[in-house]
Design an enzyme around this catalytic site. Structure first.
Site, PDB file in Angstrom:
ATOM      1  N   ASP A  25     -34.080  31.999 -19.413  1.00  0.00           N
ATOM      2  CA  ASP A  25     -33.595  33.149 -20.193  1.00  0.00           C
ATOM      3  C   ASP A  25     -32.115  33.388 -19.895  1.00  0.00           C
ATOM      4  OD1 ASP A  25     -33.486  35.441 -21.686  1.00  0.00           O
ATOM      5  OD2 ASP A  25     -34.731  36.638 -20.331  1.00  0.00           O
ATOM      6  N   ARG A  26     -31.282  32.427 -20.261  1.00  0.00           N
ATOM      7  CA  ARG A  26     -29.868  32.463 -19.878  1.00  0.00           C
ATOM      8  C   ARG A  26     -29.037  33.380 -20.776  1.00  0.00           C
ATOM      9  NH1 ARG A  26     -25.351  32.835 -19.721  1.00  0.00           N
ATOM     10  NH2 ARG A  26     -23.721  31.644 -18.680  1.00  0.00           N
ATOM     11  N   LYS A  27     -29.547  33.698 -21.939  1.00  0.00           N
ATOM     12  CA  LYS A  27     -28.827  34.552 -22.907  1.00  0.00           C
ATOM     13  C   LYS A  27     -27.381  34.082 -23.090  1.00  0.00           C
ATOM     14  CE  LYS A  27     -31.763  38.644 -22.303  1.00  0.00           C
ATOM     15  NZ  LYS A  27     -32.620  38.339 -21.143  1.00  0.00           N
ATOM     16  N   PHE A  28     -27.237  32.839 -23.523  1.00  0.00           N
ATOM     17  CA  PHE A  28     -25.910  32.285 -23.806  1.00  0.00           C
ATOM     18  C   PHE A  28     -25.232  33.130 -24.879  1.00  0.00           C
ATOM     19  CE2 PHE A  28     -28.247  28.621 -22.168  1.00  0.00           C
ATOM     20  CZ  PHE A  28     -27.333  28.106 -21.254  1.00  0.00           C
ATOM     21  N   ASP A  79     -21.411  32.511 -25.447  1.00  0.00           N
ATOM     22  CA  ASP A  79     -19.996  32.117 -25.462  1.00  0.00           C
ATOM     23  C   ASP A  79     -19.728  31.183 -26.659  1.00  0.00           C
ATOM     24  OD1 ASP A  79     -17.304  31.550 -24.541  1.00  0.00           O
ATOM     25  OD2 ASP A  79     -17.991  32.180 -22.561  1.00  0.00           O
ATOM     26  N   ASP A  95     -39.538  36.857 -12.535  1.00  0.00           N
ATOM     27  CA  ASP A  95     -38.266  37.364 -12.016  1.00  0.00           C
ATOM     28  C   ASP A  95     -38.321  37.469 -10.494  1.00  0.00           C
ATOM     29  OD1 ASP A  95     -37.317  37.468 -14.596  1.00  0.00           O
ATOM     30  OD2 ASP A  95     -37.804  39.582 -14.878  1.00  0.00           O
ATOM     31  N   HIS A 149     -35.090  33.215 -14.602  1.00  0.00           N
ATOM     32  CA  HIS A 149     -33.660  33.538 -14.546  1.00  0.00           C
ATOM     33  C   HIS A 149     -33.140  32.763 -13.336  1.00  0.00           C
ATOM     34  CE1 HIS A 149     -33.218  36.694 -17.557  1.00  0.00           C
ATOM     35  NE2 HIS A 149     -34.274  37.345 -17.079  1.00  0.00           N
TER      36      HIS A 149
END
Ligand code: S5P
Length: 265
Positions: free
Chosen positions: A91-94, A96, A38, A62
């Protein structure tokens, strides 16, 4: 060490090629560490990977927190990850709809072209996975999704019913290599492992040798407890990148995690 000796049944049961690649690298380096890098600049990222690289088995980024991100600049990080045989995990944590996730995998960061693994939330429906997989197919690459089945942060809303639904979506999917579990609680990891079985991976953030509360609601459990409870990769951020001696810290997390794997098997 041969991967089958280190991993036992997981090596045969977890057939996904990316999971195998991770297990192979982990066995060769003696480390279950996925470094959560990070950092805010590409220089800092590259320096960190050059120091910790020999002691880690995967690299998590990220990209959207990096001030000087550009595709050319990022290529330097991709190359240093390759030199150290690290899977690159964005670690985009999609979260949508499928079509938008596909487009977000392209876009300014062009995640589809360099990431081997991404995270996704199940909250928007199962099609988020198809969107991500389609994006990799668009550039003739194959990647793996880690679905967030639990989280380490306090007060999160990923309760047990949500976890069960998430696993139902990921089970049998060729695109889902496994799940993010809550590394701060060995009990929660153990419960997750019982539900997942041994055919998919569990990667756990929220681990630190210094157990307890972290900044802004983060919680930490001990890496050894996480692995003994069924975690296959410990995601460690500040425990390594904020240490006074990055190499010493990475070495210690590597040995604690790998010894726990050997004790588990
Ligand atoms: O539930 C989660 C899921 C993730 S992916 N909790 C987390 O902390 N993470 C990520 O793990 C988070 O985005 C960060 O990059 C890393 C933890 O960093 P640390 O400094 O707390 O070890």
């Amino acid at each position: 060490m041969q991967p089958q000796d280190a991993w036992g049944a997981r090596w045969t049961d977890c057939a996904n090629p990316l999971a195998h690649r991770f297990m192979q690298t982990a066995a060769r380096k003696g480390s279950l560490v996925c470094l959560a890098a990070d950092m805010r600049t590409v220089d800092e990222l590259v320096d960190l990977v050059n120091l910790a690289g020999p002691h880690i088995a995967a690299l998590k980024t990220h990209a959207d927190m990096v001030d000087d991100f550009s595709r050319e600049n990022w290529q330097r990080l991709v190359e240093s990850a390759q030199q150290h045989d690290l899977l690159l995990f964005e670690d985009r944590k999609f979260a949508d709809i499928g079509k938008v996730s596909q487009q977000q995998m392209a876009g300014a960061h062009d995640i589809r072209s360099w990431a081997d693994i991404v995270t996704a939330h199940r909250v928007s429906g199962p099609d988020v996975i198809d969107g991500i997989a389609a994006a990799w197919a668009d550039v003739e690459r194959v990647g793996g999704v880690l679905l967030l089945a639990q989280m380490s942060s306090r007060g999160n809303m990923l309760g047990s019913e949500y976890t069960t639904q998430t696993l139902a979506t990921g089970r049998g999917s060729p695109h889902v290599i496994g799940y993010i579990g809550n590394g701060s609680s060995a009990d929660r990891i153990g419960a997750l492992r019982a539900e997942v079985g041994s055919g998919q991976m569990i990667w756990t953030p929220g681990v630190n040798l210094d157990v307890g509360a972290g900044a802004m609601g983060q919680r930490y459990g001990h890496p050894r407890d996480a692995v003994l409870a069924g975690s296959d990769a410990i995601i460690v951020g500040s425990g390594i990148h904020a240490a006074d001696d990055v190499v010493a810290a990475a070495t210690e997390y590597a040995s604690v995690s790998f010894q726990a794997l050997l004790d588990r098997v």
